[in-house]
Design a protein around this motif. Structure first.
Motif, PDB file in Angstrom:
ATOM      1  N   UNK A 164       3.403   0.710  13.529  1.00 52.78           N
ATOM      2  CA  UNK A 164       3.076  -0.797  12.861  1.00 52.78           C
ATOM      3  C   UNK A 164       2.994  -0.917  11.674  1.00 52.78           C
ATOM      4  N   UNK A 165       4.118  -2.486  10.986  1.00 58.17           N
ATOM      5  CA  UNK A 165       3.444  -2.847  10.264  1.00 58.17           C
ATOM      6  C   UNK A 165       3.549  -4.010   9.097  1.00 58.17           C
ATOM      7  N   UNK A 166       2.363  -3.952   8.537  1.00 62.04           N
ATOM      8  CA  UNK A 166       1.889  -5.643   8.106  1.00 62.04           C
ATOM      9  C   UNK A 166       3.178  -5.778   6.670  1.00 62.04           C
ATOM     10  N   UNK A 167       3.207  -6.746   6.025  1.00 61.49           N
ATOM     11  CA  UNK A 167       4.116  -7.095   5.287  1.00 61.49           C
ATOM     12  C   UNK A 167       3.686  -8.142   4.214  1.00 61.49           C
ATOM     13  N   UNK A 168       3.271  -8.663   3.480  1.00 61.61           N
ATOM     14  CA  UNK A 168       2.791  -9.427   2.453  1.00 61.61           C
ATOM     15  C   UNK A 168       4.274 -11.120   2.036  1.00 61.61           C
ATOM     16  N   UNK A 169       4.212 -11.588   2.247  1.00 60.68           N
ATOM     17  CA  UNK A 169       5.604 -12.148   2.106  1.00 60.68           C
ATOM     18  C   UNK A 169       5.845 -12.786   1.047  1.00 60.68           C
ATOM     19  N   UNK A 170       4.326 -12.860   0.343  1.00 60.19           N
ATOM     20  CA  UNK A 170       4.445 -13.084  -1.124  1.00 60.19           C
ATOM     21  C   UNK A 170       4.218 -12.162  -1.947  1.00 60.19           C
ATOM     22  N   UNK A 171       4.556 -11.014  -1.416  1.00 62.36           N
ATOM     23  CA  UNK A 171       4.493  -9.749  -2.570  1.00 62.36           C
ATOM     24  C   UNK A 171       5.683  -9.562  -3.020  1.00 62.36           C
ATOM     25  N   UNK A 172       5.617  -9.791  -4.450  1.00 55.92           N
ATOM     26  CA  UNK A 172       6.821  -9.740  -5.424  1.00 55.92           C
ATOM     27  C   UNK A 172       7.589  -8.771  -5.722  1.00 55.92           C
ATOM     28  N   UNK A 226       9.471  -7.546  -2.525  1.00 57.66           N
ATOM     29  CA  UNK A 226       9.732  -7.135  -0.805  1.00 57.66           C
ATOM     30  C   UNK A 226      11.109  -7.262  -1.489  1.00 57.66           C
ATOM     31  N   UNK A 227      11.506  -8.091  -1.928  1.00 53.45           N
ATOM     32  CA  UNK A 227      13.307  -7.910  -1.330  1.00 53.45           C
ATOM     33  C   UNK A 227      13.527  -6.726  -1.810  1.00 53.45           C
ATOM     34  N   UNK A 228      12.802  -6.252  -3.392  1.00 55.04           N
ATOM     35  CA  UNK A 228      14.539  -5.187  -4.321  1.00 55.04           C
ATOM     36  C   UNK A 228      13.463  -3.682  -4.155  1.00 55.04           C
ATOM     37  N   UNK A 229      12.921  -4.120  -3.128  1.00 58.30           N
ATOM     38  CA  UNK A 229      11.583  -2.256  -3.861  1.00 58.30           C
ATOM     39  C   UNK A 229      11.342  -2.109  -2.280  1.00 58.30           C
ATOM     40  N   UNK A 230      10.980  -3.188  -1.618  1.00 55.43           N
ATOM     41  CA  UNK A 230      10.224  -2.355  -0.050  1.00 55.43           C
ATOM     42  C   UNK A 230      11.483  -2.653   1.498  1.00 55.43           C
ATOM     43  N   UNK A 231      12.258  -3.317   1.641  1.00 55.58           N
ATOM     44  CA  UNK A 231      13.202  -4.094   2.484  1.00 55.58           C
ATOM     45  C   UNK A 231      13.262  -3.002   3.574  1.00 55.58           C
ATOM     46  N   UNK A 232      11.930  -3.508   4.119  1.00 59.32           N
ATOM     47  CA  UNK A 232      11.362  -3.079   5.553  1.00 59.32           C
ATOM     48  C   UNK A 232      12.830  -4.098   6.936  1.00 59.32           C
ATOM     49  N   UNK A 233      13.661  -4.910   5.948  1.00 60.14           N
ATOM     50  CA  UNK A 233      14.205  -6.094   7.740  1.00 60.14           C
ATOM     51  C   UNK A 233      15.365  -4.201   7.717  1.00 60.14           C
ATOM     52  N   UNK A 234      14.789  -3.445   6.412  1.00 58.70           N
ATOM     53  CA  UNK A 234      16.179  -2.431   6.688  1.00 58.70           C
ATOM     54  C   UNK A 234      15.651  -1.291   7.859  1.00 58.70           C
ATOM     55  N   UNK A 235      14.506  -1.151   7.893  1.00 55.80           N
ATOM     56  CA  UNK A 235      13.972  -0.301   8.413  1.00 55.80           C
ATOM     57  C   UNK A 235      14.259  -1.223  10.264  1.00 55.80           C
ATOM     58  N   UNK A 240       3.659 -11.550   6.660  1.00 55.96           N
ATOM     59  CA  UNK A 240       1.842 -12.339   6.602  1.00 55.96           C
ATOM     60  C   UNK A 240       2.015 -12.948   5.485  1.00 55.96           C
ATOM     61  N   UNK A 241       2.524 -14.715   5.335  1.00 53.61           N
ATOM     62  CA  UNK A 241       2.732 -15.673   4.995  1.00 53.61           C
ATOM     63  C   UNK A 241       1.313 -15.424   3.862  1.00 53.61           C
ATOM     64  N   UNK A 242       2.058 -15.798   2.928  1.00 50.31           N
ATOM     65  CA  UNK A 242       1.049 -15.742   1.715  1.00 50.31           C
ATOM     66  C   UNK A 242       0.518 -14.604   1.074  1.00 50.31           C
ATOM     67  N   UNK A 243       0.283 -13.353   1.795  1.00 52.21           N
ATOM     68  CA  UNK A 243      -0.179 -12.232   1.353  1.00 52.21           C
ATOM     69  C   UNK A 243       0.918 -11.443  -0.137  1.00 52.21           C
ATOM     70  N   UNK A 244       0.047 -10.970  -1.120  1.00 52.51           N
ATOM     71  CA  UNK A 244       0.852 -10.144  -2.242  1.00 52.51           C
ATOM     72  C   UNK A 244       0.962  -8.221  -1.361  1.00 52.51           C
TER      73      UNK A 244
END
Length: 286
Positions: free
Chosen positions: A223-231, A233-242, A258-262
């Protein structure tokens, strides 16, 4: 208490107790703090609590999760003990250890460093070996044979990699905004270069996106929760690669955007009950 474990604070919460301890870590070569949340217990019944390890993120200590997540409410409901270790060795005074917030003190990355300067940075062995043994030997109310693991950001990275490499030790894993592919992000590249050296094939042993390919025999859904408002997301976390690696390896993954969450503990506190429930089910408590 045996093993040189000293209780340094205690506070009641949701019927149980937050307790902080310190001990000397032979793995890390320094004194370390950790927290345990003990759920309410019936003194007339002999019962051991399964354990759920929480690994915190960059610049955090053992206190952030205990103070900010309100995970204790669900932990009490499900009868799970929470274990929150620190994020790195402290007090060693290694040159450069505190020059930046994303490396060194507070940023152990839950690996075993191979470079001589950082030889004390062995958070992998601390979390996987020393701490469970310490809990087993000193806290008879805990059943360390029933364990799960989760974490946030750098700690999410730690939880995923530790779980994938130790499927026999943990019943389940989850993560909030994990650094899911550290070999391909600035945080990971900085840490791995310093801790592990320049051979990038060595880095893959601490990268969940690569480990899923190596250890695909996962039966419990990740289970992974990821905020779509997380700054980050796209350069450091890369959950879509996983996510892609899990699909290719037929590894069960529930990635919830999760929309809007940081990236903050506001985000964690919002969804923490789901994660505790996820682990309680795997620990066969429901």
């Amino acid at each position: 208490m045996e093993g040189g474990v000293t209780e340094t604070s205690s506070a009641k919460m949701h019927g149980g107790y937050n307790k902080r301890y310190k001990h000397y870590s032979h793995t890390l070569g320094c004194s370390m703090n950790f927290h345990i949340y003990f759920p309410p217990s019936d003194s007339t019944v002999s019962h051991k609590f399964p354990v759920l390890y929480w690994l915190s993120g960059l610049s955090c200590t053992d206190e952030n999760f205990i103070f900010k997540s309100d995970a204790q409410r669900a932990a009490s409901q499900h009868g799970v003990a929470l274990i929150a270790p620190d994020t790195s060795p402290r007090g060693l005074n290694v040159e450069g250890e505190a020059d930046s917030w994303d490396f060194g003190v507070g940023a152990g990355f839950y690996l075993n460093a191979t470079q001589e300067k950082w030889k004390n940075w062995r958070m992998y062995d601390y979390v996987v070996k020393e701490l469970p043994e310490l809990l087993r030997d000193n806290f008879p109310q805990l059943d360390t044979s029933k364990a799960s693991i989760f974490g946030h950001s750098m700690g999410g990275h730690g939880a995923l990699t530790i779980y994938l490499k130790n499927l026999d030790k943990y019943k389940s894993v989850s993560a909030f905004a994990p650094i899911a592919n550290p070999t391909n992000c600035p945080w990971g590249q900085k840490a791995f270069t310093n801790y592990l050296g320049g051979n990038k094939s060595d880095w893959e042993d601490y990268d969940a996106t690569y480990l899923v390919k190596k250890y695909p025999n996962v039966s419990t859904t990740i289970l992974i929760d990821q905020g779509e408002g997380d700054k980050f997301l796209h350069d450091q976390l890369l959950p879509h690669k996983f996510e892609e690696a899990c699909k290719n390896g037929n590894v069960p993954l529930l990635l919830r955007l999760q929309p809007g969450y940081d990236h903050s503990y506001y985000f964690i506190a919002t969804f923490i009950d789901d994660h505790i429930r996820h682990h309680a089910q795997a620990l066969k408590l429901n």
